[in-house]
Design a protein around this motif. Structure first.
Motif, short mmCIF file in Angstrom:
data_model
loop_
_atom_site.label_atom_id
_atom_site.label_comp_id
_atom_site.label_asym_id
_atom_site.label_seq_id
_atom_site.Cartn_x
_atom_site.Cartn_y
_atom_site.Cartn_z
N LYS A 1 0.84 -1.22 0.00
CA LYS A 1 0.00 0.00 0.00
C LYS A 1 0.87 1.26 0.00
CE LYS A 1 -4.02 -1.91 2.50
NZ LYS A 1 -4.67 -1.99 3.82
N ALA A 2 2.07 1.14 0.56
CA ALA A 2 2.95 2.32 0.65
C ALA A 2 3.71 2.58 -0.65
CB ALA A 2 3.93 2.11 1.81
N THR A 3 3.50 1.75 -1.67
CA THR A 3 4.18 1.95 -2.96
C THR A 3 3.22 2.62 -3.95
OG1 THR A 3 3.46 -0.14 -3.91
CG2 THR A 3 5.51 -0.19 -2.62
N ASN A 4 3.67 2.75 -5.20
CA ASN A 4 2.79 3.31 -6.24
C ASN A 4 1.88 2.25 -6.84
OD1 ASN A 4 3.93 5.79 -6.03
ND2 ASN A 4 5.59 5.30 -7.48
N ALA A 5 1.96 1.02 -6.33
CA ALA A 5 1.10 -0.04 -6.90
C ALA A 5 -0.36 0.28 -6.63
CB ALA A 5 1.48 -1.38 -6.26
N ASP A 6 -1.26 -0.22 -7.53
CA ASP A 6 -2.71 -0.03 -7.31
C ASP A 6 -3.22 -1.18 -6.45
OD1 ASP A 6 -2.77 1.97 -9.15
OD2 ASP A 6 -3.50 0.71 -10.81
N THR B 1 6.09 -3.36 -9.87
CA THR B 1 7.36 -3.46 -10.59
C THR B 1 8.30 -4.35 -9.77
OG1 THR B 1 7.99 -1.39 -9.49
CG2 THR B 1 7.26 -1.22 -11.78
N MET B 2 9.28 -4.91 -10.46
CA MET B 2 10.11 -5.93 -9.80
C MET B 2 11.05 -5.37 -8.73
SD MET B 2 9.16 -8.92 -10.39
CE MET B 2 10.46 -9.54 -9.35
N ASP B 3 11.08 -4.03 -8.57
CA ASP B 3 11.90 -3.51 -7.46
C ASP B 3 11.10 -3.46 -6.15
OD1 ASP B 3 10.19 -1.61 -8.35
OD2 ASP B 3 11.64 0.05 -8.37
N MET B 4 9.81 -3.79 -6.20
CA MET B 4 9.00 -3.74 -4.97
C MET B 4 9.17 -5.01 -4.16
SD MET B 4 5.41 -2.29 -6.48
CE MET B 4 5.33 -0.71 -7.33
N LYS B 5 9.21 -4.82 -2.84
CA LYS B 5 9.33 -5.96 -1.92
C LYS B 5 8.21 -6.99 -2.15
CE LYS B 5 9.13 -6.26 3.19
NZ LYS B 5 10.29 -6.98 3.64
N ILE B 6 6.97 -6.51 -2.39
CA ILE B 6 5.86 -7.46 -2.58
C ILE B 6 6.03 -8.28 -3.86
CG2 ILE B 6 4.02 -6.36 -1.23
CD1 ILE B 6 3.07 -5.02 -3.87
N ALA B 7 6.78 -7.75 -4.83
CA ALA B 7 6.97 -8.48 -6.08
C ALA B 7 8.17 -9.41 -6.02
CB ALA B 7 7.13 -7.50 -7.23
N LYS B 8 9.09 -9.14 -5.10
CA LYS B 8 10.36 -9.91 -5.06
C LYS B 8 10.32 -11.07 -4.06
CE LYS B 8 13.30 -6.61 -4.25
NZ LYS B 8 14.15 -5.45 -4.33
N GLU B 9 9.67 -10.84 -2.90
CA GLU B 9 9.81 -11.82 -1.82
C GLU B 9 8.61 -12.77 -1.76
OE1 GLU B 9 10.70 -9.74 1.83
OE2 GLU B 9 12.28 -8.57 0.85
N GLU B 10 8.85 -13.97 -1.26
CA GLU B 10 7.75 -14.91 -1.09
C GLU B 10 6.90 -14.45 0.10
OE1 GLU B 10 8.37 -18.88 0.69
OE2 GLU B 10 7.19 -19.71 -0.95
N ILE B 11 5.61 -14.19 -0.16
CA ILE B 11 4.72 -13.71 0.91
C ILE B 11 4.05 -14.89 1.61
CG2 ILE B 11 2.68 -12.29 1.40
CD1 ILE B 11 3.50 -10.52 -1.01
#
Ligand code: NAD
Length: 503
Positions: free
Chosen positions: A367-372, A396-406
């Motif tokens: 939520k704190a990123t530019n992602a929708d 984008t692939m630099d976001m923690k939510i996109a890189k790490e296993e949740i």
């Protein structure tokens, strides 16, 4: 908003009776208390209520189990015909199948998964794995190898190989799909003639204990299968470093996988690791969108996203991006969230309050990123560890939510504008993981090219995470070492002895 209905479905009497019994350790064919006398409590993640009390074994119990497993390795198990071994594995499958409802309800109550998933994807898969490896038990053999007869008095040599059981196996399993994770190790180990000490996940040991009872019922010799329930840092660590163990078969997080590897170095025991994932789902503009939408929703939210193969990163072509993301979001919004025993539940609770905290930490980071934030984004009011299926678009692939296993119900969707396969592949391969993935396109040439560029152990076309006991499964990069399932899954429980005769 709470996900709990007023009338919570109660389990069958048979299940309640199983839960109520005393749950001990299985060592050398006997159910015994841990030396410390300690127990731990198991809760239903949907209601946060107590369901069972289970023995909590430690390092000294692992010692006892290793003695029993080593003894059994040399006992009647070692001289039993392969046909008899095959028959016992098949009998175990039959015994499990007749407990389909009991085992389903144990998985639902222990893990929270929806009942149909537990019954048809989890327990049924366990039965199939057993039958598949029952078939292999009679087909394990070596080779004869032509070699030059240098020095042979009469000019002849014969070289042959034999396949022998690797020995005593330590199996350490996670909580997300408790039963199949155990059987994927037990079935090939039994087919190969190994013995085993299992340390199941401390929060979901119940189906493993049921398997323990069934191994006794069908007549698998004492000490061939031992169970030490307990904590990873205690019983698990003792098993991983034990000199009397010849192989560790581990499924769990990449972080603990690395600890296992170090612990195993003491006696250079063999290690197979099935670890984390962050698998890509690539959607080309010509894909059949009516198949993509439900396929992607299942890929992301099966088992509440607590699935190593989960398709948690979607790469969608610009032309179909809006249609796909809106379609997956409307499915996610429509899922019935509730306790797994309710017949209409499609999304159950997460495993624990710790897992909710971890997943919500990622959602807040997103939520704190530019992602929708396209849908979801909240935990539900308790009781129960429920989190809404959540989709972030424009990631984008630099976001923690996109890189790490949740390891929760969170899907990241990002756009690509042109279909440059190398740049899509670069993004697909830009995490530490390489477990699974899928490619959606009607163009078989593009689909196969894309598959070849994705560095994962398993990539599907126009479906996600095809699982069958005959299909080798495992991870590249930091998703693992080795493969489970298929012939490769059996190989890792065998060692080769070469013999040469000169004549
Ligand atoms: P985890 O690594 O925390 O625990 C797995 C097992 O290891 C448990 O039995 C635990 O008690 C034990 N353990 C913990 N610390 C240990 C130690 N120091 N020494 C020995 N054993 C120890 O994993 P988890 O939270 O139970 O499961 C989730 C993880 O499992 C996710 O990362 C998921 O991707 C992965 N997973 C992978 C696959 C696969 O096939 N690749 C399948 C399912 C789950």
């Amino acid at each position: 908003m709470s996900a709990l209905p007023e009338d919570i479905i109660t389990p069958a009497q048979e299940t309640q009776d199983f839960l109520d019994q005393k749950h001990q350790l299985l060592i050398g064919g006997e159910w015994v208390d841990p030396i410390s006398g300690e127990t731990s409590t198991i809760e239903d993640p949907a209601t946060e209520t107590f369901i069972a009390e289970v023995a909590c074994g430690g390092a000294d119990d692992i010692d006892r189990a290793v003695v029993a497993a080593r003894k059994a390795l040399k006992g009647e198990w070692s001289t039993m015909t392969t046909h008899e071994r095959s028959r016992l594995i098949w009998k175990l499958a039959d015994a499990l199948e007749t407990r389909l409802n009991l085992c389903t309800e144990l998985e639902v109550l222990d893990n929270g998964m929806p009942r149909p998933i537990a019954m048809y994807s989890i327990v049924a898969a366990g039965v199939n794995y057993l039958r598949y490896y029952a078939g292999w038990a009679t087909k394990i053999h070596g080779q004869t190898i032509p070699v030059s007869p240098g020095g042979a008095p009469n000019g002849g040599t014969l070289t042959y190989t034999q396949r022998e059981p690797i020995g005593v196996v330590g199996a350490i399993t996670p909580w997300n799909a408790p039963l199949p994770m155990v059987i994927l190790k037990l079935a090939p180990a039994l087919a190969a003639g190994c013995t085993m000490i299992l340390k199941p996940a401390e929060i979901t040991p119940l189906s493993a204990l049921l398997i323990g009872h069934l191994t006794k019922e069908v007549g698998i010799p004492d000490g061939v299968f031992n169970i030490v329930t307990g904590h990873g840092s205690d019983a698990g660590a003792a098993l991983a470093e034990h000199d009397g163990v010849d192989k560790i078969a581990f499924t769990g997080s990449t972080e603990v996988g690395k600890i296992i590897l170090k612990a195993a170095a003491g006696n250079l025991k063999k290690v197979t690791l099935e670890l984390g994932g962050k698998s890509p789902v690539v959607v080309f503009p010509d894909a059949d969108i009516d198949r993509v939408i439900p396929g992607a929703a299942r890929a992301a939210f099966f088992l509440q996203g607590q699935n190593c193969m989960a398709g948690t990163r979607m790469f969608v072509h610009d032309d179909v991006y809006e249609e796909v993301i809106n379609g997956v979001a409307s499915m996610a919004n429509a899922f019935n969230i509730g306790p797994g025993l309710n017949p209409d539940t499609e999304i159950g609770p997460l495993i624990s309050s710790d897992q909710v905290e971890t997943v919500m930490g990622y959602i807040e980071a997103g939520k704190a990123t530019n992602a929708d934030l396209v849908c979801g984004g909240d935990a539900l009011t308790g009781p129960g560890h429920f989190v809404q299926p959540t989709i972030f678009g424009q990631t984008t692939m630099d976001m923690k939510i996109a890189k790490e296993e949740i390891f929760g119900p969170v899907l990241c969707v990002q756009k690509f504008a042109d279909s440059d396969l190398d740049s899509i592949a670069e993004q697909c391969n830009s995490t530490i993981y390489g477990l699974s993935g899928s490619v959606w396109s009607q163009d078989i040439s593009v689909a196969h090219q894309m598959v070849n560029k994705i560095d994962s152990g398993q990539v599907a076309i126009n479906c996600h995470a095809a699982v069958d006991p005959a299909i080798p499964f495992g991870g590249n990069r930091q998703s693992g070492w080795g493969r489970e399932m298929g012939l490769e899954g059996l190989d890792s429980y065998l060692k080769t002895k070469s013999t040469t005769v000169m004549f």
